[in-house]
Write a protein that holds these residues in place. Structure first.
Motif, short mmCIF file in Angstrom:
data_model
loop_
_atom_site.label_atom_id
_atom_site.label_comp_id
_atom_site.label_asym_id
_atom_site.label_seq_id
_atom_site.Cartn_x
_atom_site.Cartn_y
_atom_site.Cartn_z
N SER A 35 0.64 -1.22 -0.04
CA SER A 35 -0.05 0.03 0.13
C SER A 35 0.94 1.42 -0.25
CB SER A 35 -0.87 0.07 1.25
OG SER A 35 -0.15 0.02 2.46
N GLN A 36 2.19 1.23 0.79
CA GLN A 36 3.01 2.31 0.74
C GLN A 36 3.51 2.50 -0.64
OE1 GLN A 36 4.70 3.18 4.62
NE2 GLN A 36 4.38 1.07 4.81
N CYS A 37 3.92 1.59 -1.02
CA CYS A 37 4.80 1.55 -2.32
C CYS A 37 3.54 2.06 -3.37
CB CYS A 37 5.14 0.16 -2.79
SG CYS A 37 6.54 -0.38 -1.46
N TRP A 38 2.26 1.65 -3.51
CA TRP A 38 1.49 2.07 -4.37
C TRP A 38 0.93 3.35 -4.33
CZ3 TRP A 38 -1.26 -1.64 -7.61
CH2 TRP A 38 -2.24 -1.03 -8.55
N PHE A 39 0.73 3.92 -3.06
CA PHE A 39 0.33 5.29 -3.01
C PHE A 39 1.61 6.19 -3.67
CE2 PHE A 39 0.60 9.43 -0.93
CZ PHE A 39 -0.77 9.85 -0.97
N PHE A 60 -0.48 14.31 -6.12
CA PHE A 60 0.39 14.53 -5.00
C PHE A 60 1.35 15.48 -5.23
CE2 PHE A 60 3.37 13.96 -1.62
CZ PHE A 60 2.60 13.82 -0.62
N GLY A 61 2.14 15.11 -6.57
CA GLY A 61 3.09 15.98 -6.88
C GLY A 61 2.76 17.40 -7.05
N LEU A 95 7.80 13.60 -7.71
CA LEU A 95 8.05 12.06 -7.36
C LEU A 95 8.80 11.22 -8.28
CD1 LEU A 95 5.39 13.27 -6.07
CD2 LEU A 95 4.77 11.18 -5.63
N HIS A 96 9.37 11.65 -9.22
CA HIS A 96 10.15 11.04 -10.19
C HIS A 96 11.80 11.22 -9.63
CE1 HIS A 96 7.39 9.51 -13.18
NE2 HIS A 96 6.59 10.85 -13.16
N ASP A 97 11.78 12.06 -8.78
CA ASP A 97 13.19 12.48 -8.34
C ASP A 97 13.90 11.17 -7.62
OD1 ASP A 97 15.24 14.65 -7.95
OD2 ASP A 97 14.85 13.88 -6.11
N LYS A 98 15.13 10.96 -8.14
CA LYS A 98 15.80 9.72 -7.44
C LYS A 98 15.83 10.17 -5.96
CE LYS A 98 18.03 8.24 -11.66
NZ LYS A 98 19.41 7.95 -12.22
#
Length: 238
Positions: free
Chosen positions: A178-182, A190-191, A198-201
């Motif tokens: 669930s946490q990975c999914w969110f 969210f971003g 949220l694509h930032d490494k």
């Protein structure tokens, strides 16, 4: 998701004949084209004509392999689940239960990031209230293997007096997934809301560490015993 080739099934165990190999290759072309169309347009928005066109095949040939759109959608959905479960089962997990959880977290988060189509297909099926997933069945979705993986980790942690008693493997999977999914499923909303890429490494690394921390604190008998240095660097997904 990339092309997932499935070996031809031969009920008598002999090597497949040339026409059987060609037929299987055609099925895979149809499945990949259907996968792309369902992800782009949803179930209701997808037409068999569009699938045939993308696959470079006659529509009648698509119907010959798959009787209707809904049947084809179920095969695409099953294929997507099997792809993730197979990759999961191929992981070489450490014997240490905490390290095994770390590796599963890293795998799950990175799989969702690298295979966003999977999240789209599952989202479509949730809008359908799981009506097609029910017809596939847990065995075909490789659910028993998934539960077995988490059950083994939970039982090892409990036997070593590391994890709390009565740790449910399905609940453990839910806490991880669930946490990975969110993190991935809400990357755009969210971003935009919080002005975060949220694509930032670096963000992904921090997010993985947070998930690891949360999971460890949930499973451990004494969460306060976690060494601080174990929460500073994410494990490699390789």
């Amino acid at each position: 998701m990339g092309n997932v080739m499935e070996s031809p099934v031969n009920s008598i165990g002999r090597a497949p004949k040339p026409h059987e190999v060609r037929s299987e290759a055609t099925r895979q072309r149809i499945l990949q084209a259907a996968h792309n169309q369902f992800v782009q347009n949803g179930l209701e928005g997808t037409r068999m004509e569009a699938i045939a066109k993308e696959a470079g095949l006659n529509k009648s040939l698509v119907y010959r392999h798959f009787s209707d759109r809904e049947n084809l959608y179920r095969r695409v959905l099953q294929r997507a689940y099997q792809h993730m479960r197979t990759a999961e089962a191929e992981l070489s997990l450490p014997s240490d239960p905490l390290e095994a959880l770390d590796k599963l977290i890293s795998f799950t988060l990175n799989y969702y990031i690298e295979n966003p189509d999977f999240l789209v297909l599952v989202g479509i099926e949730n809008l359908k209230r799981g009506e097609h997933l029910k017809l596939i069945g847990s065995e075909q979705l490789l659910v028993p293997a998934l539960v077995s993986t988490y059950k083994k980790i939970a039982e090892t942690g409990i036997s070593e007096k590391l994890f709390r008693e009565n740790l449910n493997p399905v609940e453990l999977y839910t806490v991880v997934a669930s946490q990975c999914w969110f993190t991935v499923a809400t990357q755009y909303t969210f971003g935009i809301t919080f002005d975060i890429d949220l694509h930032d490494k670096d963000f992904i690394k921090r997010r993985e560490m947070l998930i690891r921390d949360n999971v460890r604190r949930w499973v451990l008998r004494q969460p306060s015993d976690i060494p601080s240095n174990e929460l500073t660097a994410p494990t490699s997904s390789n």
